[in-house]
Write an enzyme that holds these catalytic residues in place. Sequence first.
Site, PDB file in Angstrom:
ATOM      1  N   ILE A 180       0.829  -1.206   0.000  1.00 23.26           N
ATOM      2  CA  ILE A 180       0.000   0.000   0.000  1.00 23.26           C
ATOM      3  C   ILE A 180       0.863   1.255   0.000  1.00 23.26           C
ATOM      4  O   ILE A 180       0.550   2.239  -0.667  1.00 23.26           O
ATOM      5  CB  ILE A 180      -0.954  -0.017   1.209  1.00 23.26           C
ATOM      6  CG1 ILE A 180      -1.931  -1.194   1.095  1.00 23.26           C
ATOM      7  CG2 ILE A 180      -1.734   1.297   1.305  1.00 23.26           C
ATOM      8  CD1 ILE A 180      -2.740  -1.452   2.353  1.00 23.26           C
ATOM      9  N   LYS A 196      17.091  -2.608  -1.520  1.00 22.50           N
ATOM     10  CA  LYS A 196      15.887  -3.254  -2.041  1.00 22.50           C
ATOM     11  C   LYS A 196      14.905  -2.221  -2.581  1.00 22.50           C
ATOM     12  O   LYS A 196      14.243  -2.438  -3.594  1.00 22.50           O
ATOM     13  CB  LYS A 196      15.218  -4.091  -0.945  1.00 22.50           C
ATOM     14  CG  LYS A 196      15.969  -5.381  -0.604  1.00 22.50           C
ATOM     15  CD  LYS A 196      15.199  -6.191   0.433  1.00 22.50           C
ATOM     16  CE  LYS A 196      15.939  -7.492   0.746  1.00 22.50           C
ATOM     17  NZ  LYS A 196      15.250  -8.283   1.804  1.00 22.50           N
ATOM     18  N   ASP A 209      14.371   2.565   9.928  1.00 26.55           N
ATOM     19  CA  ASP A 209      13.991   1.317  10.580  1.00 26.55           C
ATOM     20  C   ASP A 209      13.215   1.684  11.833  1.00 26.55           C
ATOM     21  O   ASP A 209      13.785   2.137  12.825  1.00 26.55           O
ATOM     22  CB  ASP A 209      15.237   0.500  10.939  1.00 26.55           C
ATOM     23  CG  ASP A 209      14.888  -0.843  11.584  1.00 26.55           C
ATOM     24  OD1 ASP A 209      13.688  -1.087  11.849  1.00 26.55           O
ATOM     25  OD2 ASP A 209      15.813  -1.637  11.838  1.00 26.55           O
ATOM     26  N   ASN A 228       2.558   4.880   7.118  1.00 19.78           N
ATOM     27  CA  ASN A 228       2.001   3.687   6.491  1.00 19.78           C
ATOM     28  C   ASN A 228       2.681   2.393   6.943  1.00 19.78           C
ATOM     29  O   ASN A 228       2.062   1.339   6.963  1.00 19.78           O
ATOM     30  CB  ASN A 228       2.124   3.835   4.972  1.00 19.78           C
ATOM     31  CG  ASN A 228       1.884   2.546   4.229  1.00 19.78           C
ATOM     32  OD1 ASN A 228       0.748   2.212   3.878  1.00 19.78           O
ATOM     33  ND2 ASN A 228       2.949   1.793   3.964  1.00 19.78           N
ATOM     34  N   SER A 258      -4.150   2.617  10.574  1.00 18.43           N
ATOM     35  CA  SER A 258      -4.579   1.701  11.615  1.00 18.43           C
ATOM     36  C   SER A 258      -5.045   0.419  10.927  1.00 18.43           C
ATOM     37  O   SER A 258      -4.522   0.059   9.868  1.00 18.43           O
ATOM     38  CB  SER A 258      -5.679   2.347  12.466  1.00 18.43           C
ATOM     39  OG  SER A 258      -6.102   1.479  13.493  1.00 18.43           O
ATOM     40  N   TYR A 309      -0.929  -7.227  17.737  1.00 15.89           N
ATOM     41  CA  TYR A 309      -1.173  -6.432  16.529  1.00 15.89           C
ATOM     42  C   TYR A 309      -2.354  -5.491  16.745  1.00 15.89           C
ATOM     43  O   TYR A 309      -2.295  -4.301  16.418  1.00 15.89           O
ATOM     44  CB  TYR A 309      -1.436  -7.354  15.341  1.00 15.89           C
ATOM     45  CG  TYR A 309      -1.630  -6.629  14.028  1.00 15.89           C
ATOM     46  CD1 TYR A 309      -0.643  -5.794  13.523  1.00 15.89           C
ATOM     47  CD2 TYR A 309      -2.806  -6.787  13.291  1.00 15.89           C
ATOM     48  CE1 TYR A 309      -0.820  -5.124  12.311  1.00 15.89           C
ATOM     49  CE2 TYR A 309      -2.987  -6.130  12.078  1.00 15.89           C
ATOM     50  CZ  TYR A 309      -1.989  -5.303  11.597  1.00 15.89           C
ATOM     51  OH  TYR A 309      -2.175  -4.643  10.406  1.00 15.89           O
ATOM     52  N   LYS A 333      -2.459  -1.342  16.597  1.00 17.33           N
ATOM     53  CA  LYS A 333      -3.311  -0.603  15.663  1.00 17.33           C
ATOM     54  C   LYS A 333      -4.283   0.327  16.402  1.00 17.33           C
ATOM     55  O   LYS A 333      -4.621   1.400  15.887  1.00 17.33           O
ATOM     56  CB  LYS A 333      -4.072  -1.583  14.764  1.00 17.33           C
ATOM     57  CG  LYS A 333      -3.177  -2.392  13.824  1.00 17.33           C
ATOM     58  CD  LYS A 333      -2.612  -1.548  12.698  1.00 17.33           C
ATOM     59  CE  LYS A 333      -1.199  -1.125  12.845  1.00 17.33           C
ATOM     60  NZ  LYS A 333      -0.722  -0.304  11.698  1.00 17.33           N
TER      61      LYS A 333
END
Length: 321
Positions: free
Chosen positions: A34, A58, A83, A110, A157, A184, A188
């Site tokens: 995303i 990368k 990071d 994000n 979120s 998790y 969020k």
Amino acid sequence: MTEKFGAKSTADEVLSGVNLKGKRFLVTGASSGIGLETARSLVSHGARVVAAVRDLAKAETATVAARDAASQGGGSLELIALDLASLQSVRASAAALLADGRPFDAIIANAGVMATPFGHTVDGFETQFGTNHLGHFDLINRIEPLLVDGGRLVVLSSQAHRVADIDLDDPNFAQQAYDPFVAYGRSKTANALFAVEFDRRHRGRGVRAASVMPGNSLTDLPRNFSQEELQGLLATVGKARADAGLAPAELKEIAQAAATSVWAAVVADKDEIGGHYLEDCAITPINDTPNPFADGVRSYALDAERAKQLWAKSDELIGAA
């Protein structure tokens, strides 16, 4: 907010006819999924985007198409190392941005990790809380002076906030069994609460903040799952929604999942969305049904007093690190 967008809208559709030349954005986690699509759409409409990425080498390869879109659309894409699981890296990135001094019209937080095995960041925080919340909390507060008056903060979120409220007494799972989905969900919820308090603190100079549920899409976020585990998770969610009489959850294309982020950062009326939780290019209604698969945003994720408490705890944690 005159034009109506929804669950099927793409980022490019949201930005159709919008000229972003002269506008500058910071997007974290912009080398895949995303975040990459968010950055690509912005630069293709003329924006200058700083893409904060964990692995510069990368990202150079991963962002080739986005840089091509920038050259065609009159925008630009530059990379900066970040990071979020290392406060040293966070502070180095913030220092570099502050030394550069160029302002941002919006910051889109994000980046994130999902349902990781139990572990800690280099500073000793539970991996998901430390990466998803504390890393962004430290970065954004340090570079907040770069946000223009009238600017915006968009914090991603997730519907997973419905799994769990934050735990201010034991944020690192030191005194309880670790559950990757609970961790998790807490991270969020923390993302949403951070947006609430940031919005309160900075609306005096016209800066507004909102949290975003982008929608379920097949990115590399669930990298800790095997294909079988991921299919099992989707089946579990489907059955739980069916048992509750809810419509099936639909997967979005990545271009659709990036739509609410750019809508919030560019198109929506910032004073209408400030302090809210957004989904499908709209303000999400509160729904406290005790079912983590029910739609809506839980009121605890928008609780102003809880947001202040989290801010104070986060300050304490990163100050001690």
